[in-house]
Design an enzyme around this catalytic site. Sequence first.
Site, PDB file in Angstrom:
ATOM      1  CG  HIS A   1      -7.377  61.750   3.415  1.00 12.87           C
ATOM      2  ND1 HIS A   1      -7.658  62.824   4.225  1.00 12.87           N
ATOM      3  CD2 HIS A   1      -6.915  60.771   4.248  1.00 12.87           C
ATOM      4  CE1 HIS A   1      -7.387  62.506   5.490  1.00 12.87           C
ATOM      5  NE2 HIS A   1      -6.938  61.270   5.527  1.00 12.87           N
TER       6      HIS A   1
ATOM      7  CG  HIS B   1      -2.251  59.608   7.353  1.00 11.17           C
ATOM      8  ND1 HIS B   1      -2.343  60.419   6.260  1.00 11.17           N
ATOM      9  CD2 HIS B   1      -3.530  59.477   7.822  1.00 11.17           C
ATOM     10  CE1 HIS B   1      -3.598  60.778   6.072  1.00 11.17           C
ATOM     11  NE2 HIS B   1      -4.347  60.212   7.000  1.00 11.17           N
ATOM     12  CG  ASP B   2      -5.503  57.142   6.389  1.00 15.85           C
ATOM     13  OD1 ASP B   2      -5.543  56.784   7.585  1.00 15.85           O
ATOM     14  OD2 ASP B   2      -6.032  58.191   5.970  1.00 15.85           O
TER      15      ASP B   2
ATOM     16  CD  GLU C   1      -6.842  53.722  10.320  1.00 16.40           C
ATOM     17  OE1 GLU C   1      -5.991  54.169  11.117  1.00 16.40           O
ATOM     18  OE2 GLU C   1      -7.891  54.318  10.034  1.00 16.40           O
ATOM     19  CG  ASP C   2      -7.847  53.166   5.480  1.00 16.54           C
ATOM     20  OD1 ASP C   2      -8.382  52.539   6.412  1.00 16.54           O
ATOM     21  OD2 ASP C   2      -7.848  54.403   5.406  1.00 16.54           O
TER      22      ASP C   2
ATOM     23  CG  ASP D   1      -6.086  62.108   9.453  1.00 17.71           C
ATOM     24  OD1 ASP D   1      -6.491  62.084   8.277  1.00 17.71           O
ATOM     25  OD2 ASP D   1      -6.317  61.197  10.271  1.00 17.71           O
TER      26      ASP D   1
HETATM   27  P1  NDP Z   1     -16.023  56.920  10.628  1.00 22.43           P
HETATM   28  O1  NDP Z   1     -17.113  57.652  11.345  1.00 22.43           O
HETATM   29  O2  NDP Z   1     -14.797  56.616  11.358  1.00 22.43           O
HETATM   30  O3  NDP Z   1     -15.717  57.670   9.242  1.00 22.43           O
HETATM   31  C1  NDP Z   1     -14.958  58.777   9.267  1.00 22.43           C
HETATM   32  C2  NDP Z   1     -13.615  58.480   8.682  1.00 22.43           C
HETATM   33  O4  NDP Z   1     -13.768  58.176   7.292  1.00 22.43           O
HETATM   34  C3  NDP Z   1     -12.739  59.692   8.730  1.00 22.43           C
HETATM   35  O5  NDP Z   1     -12.032  59.708   9.942  1.00 22.43           O
HETATM   36  C4  NDP Z   1     -11.842  59.490   7.517  1.00 22.43           C
HETATM   37  O6  NDP Z   1     -10.769  58.641   7.934  1.00 22.43           O
HETATM   38  C5  NDP Z   1     -12.708  58.718   6.534  1.00 22.43           C
HETATM   39  N1  NDP Z   1     -13.325  59.489   5.444  1.00 22.43           N
HETATM   40  C6  NDP Z   1     -13.446  59.044   4.161  1.00 22.43           C
HETATM   41  N2  NDP Z   1     -14.115  59.916   3.420  1.00 22.43           N
HETATM   42  C7  NDP Z   1     -14.410  60.962   4.209  1.00 22.43           C
HETATM   43  C8  NDP Z   1     -15.082  62.192   3.976  1.00 22.43           C
HETATM   44  N3  NDP Z   1     -15.582  62.522   2.785  1.00 22.43           N
HETATM   45  N4  NDP Z   1     -15.222  63.056   5.005  1.00 22.43           N
HETATM   46  C9  NDP Z   1     -14.730  62.747   6.211  1.00 22.43           C
HETATM   47  N5  NDP Z   1     -14.071  61.589   6.500  1.00 22.43           N
HETATM   48  C10 NDP Z   1     -13.920  60.698   5.502  1.00 22.43           C
HETATM   49  O7  NDP Z   1     -16.614  55.692   9.927  1.00 22.43           O
HETATM   50  P2  NDP Z   1     -17.016  54.350  10.474  1.00 22.43           P
HETATM   51  O8  NDP Z   1     -17.783  53.773   9.363  1.00 22.43           O
HETATM   52  O9  NDP Z   1     -15.848  53.642  11.047  1.00 22.43           O
HETATM   53  O10 NDP Z   1     -18.034  54.771  11.611  1.00 22.43           O
HETATM   54  C11 NDP Z   1     -17.987  54.235  12.833  1.00 22.43           C
HETATM   55  C12 NDP Z   1     -18.483  55.202  13.901  1.00 22.43           C
HETATM   56  O11 NDP Z   1     -19.563  55.991  13.448  1.00 22.43           O
HETATM   57  C13 NDP Z   1     -18.961  54.442  15.086  1.00 22.43           C
HETATM   58  O12 NDP Z   1     -18.207  54.861  16.205  1.00 22.43           O
HETATM   59  C14 NDP Z   1     -20.425  54.780  15.239  1.00 22.43           C
HETATM   60  O13 NDP Z   1     -20.722  55.094  16.575  1.00 22.43           O
HETATM   61  C15 NDP Z   1     -20.601  55.984  14.396  1.00 22.43           C
HETATM   62  N6  NDP Z   1     -21.877  55.926  13.699  1.00 22.43           N
HETATM   63  C16 NDP Z   1     -22.777  56.885  13.923  1.00 22.43           C
HETATM   64  C17 NDP Z   1     -23.984  56.888  13.291  1.00 22.43           C
HETATM   65  C18 NDP Z   1     -24.947  57.982  13.556  1.00 22.43           C
HETATM   66  O14 NDP Z   1     -25.916  58.112  12.867  1.00 22.43           O
HETATM   67  N7  NDP Z   1     -24.694  58.843  14.515  1.00 22.43           N
HETATM   68  C19 NDP Z   1     -24.343  55.833  12.334  1.00 22.43           C
HETATM   69  C20 NDP Z   1     -23.306  54.870  12.135  1.00 22.43           C
HETATM   70  C21 NDP Z   1     -22.126  54.939  12.799  1.00 22.43           C
HETATM   71  P3  NDP Z   1      -9.333  58.606   7.218  1.00 22.43           P
HETATM   72  O15 NDP Z   1      -8.572  59.788   7.642  1.00 22.43           O
HETATM   73  O16 NDP Z   1      -8.780  57.319   7.766  1.00 22.43           O
HETATM   74  O17 NDP Z   1      -9.643  58.574   5.756  1.00 22.43           O
HETATM   75 ZN    ZN Z   2      -6.466  60.071   7.210  1.00 21.92          ZN
END
Ligand code: NDP
Ligand code: ZN
Length: 179
Positions: free
Chosen positions: A35, A61-62, A65-66, A122
């Site tokens: 990523h 960048h991550d 955070e991670d 991103d």
């Molecule tokens: P996120 O929704 O924030 O997960 C997305 C993040 O995960 C991306 O921004 C990315 O961040 C990273 N990522 C890692 N693998 C992938 C991939 N294959 N594709 C895309 N992104 C990826 O996760 P959270 O667990 O923090 O979820 C919280 C939010 O989700 C809450 O706000 C809640 O409201 C919502 N939610 C909704 C549900 C529903 O059914 N509608 C159920 C549960 C939660 P990076 O760039 O940092 O890697």
């Molecule tokens: Zn990222």
Amino acid sequence: MEPLMPQMMRAVNFAAVKHKMQRRKDMEETPYINHPIGVAYILTEEGDITDPVVIKAALLHDTIEDTDTSLEEIKKNFGEKVAAVVAEVTDDKSKPSAQRKQAQIDHAPYASHEAKLVKLADKLYNLRDLKRTTPTDWSEERVQQYFVWASKVVHGLRGTNKMLEQKLDELFQARNVKV
Ligand code: NDP
Ligand code: ZN
């Protein structure tokens, strides 16, 4: 001044070491490092960006955070400018997820040009990832909600890079998300 190549390799290696135990949320459990490297690659290849500060910040960048990486560590190894951009694109994990998501929307217009570029790339990478394959346990509704949220963040990043914004808009339009 140190030549560019070792500077860049230090950033790639730092990210690889820090993210070594992590996987993406896709079913294939892709190594997480794909990523940040992919975000940096979008910037050079599709955004025409060559500013080393932006590319290093994309690679890193991550990390704060991670992983266990501190801002001080980024400063010490990559300097104040890179650290400032990484700090700008780092979510405050002490806040609940909904607040963090809203903060990204609220802060986007006030980010530096460098941070806006990293954020655009991103989002483009993550939306393409979601288009490619649905993460484990995600419903279609959740994927759609992510596109809608991302479009609101991107709204505040506009006027930064035509090419990246165009590609994001195509993804939003394909999902009937307002741009
Ligand atoms: P996120 O929704 O924030 O997960 C997305 C993040 O995960 C991306 O921004 C990315 O961040 C990273 N990522 C890692 N693998 C992938 C991939 N294959 N594709 C895309 N992104 C990826 O996760 P959270 O667990 O923090 O979820 C919280 C939010 O989700 C809450 O706000 C809640 O409201 C919502 N939610 C909704 C549900 C529903 O059914 N509608 C159920 C549960 C939660 P990076 O760039 O940092 O890697
Ligand atoms: Zn990222």
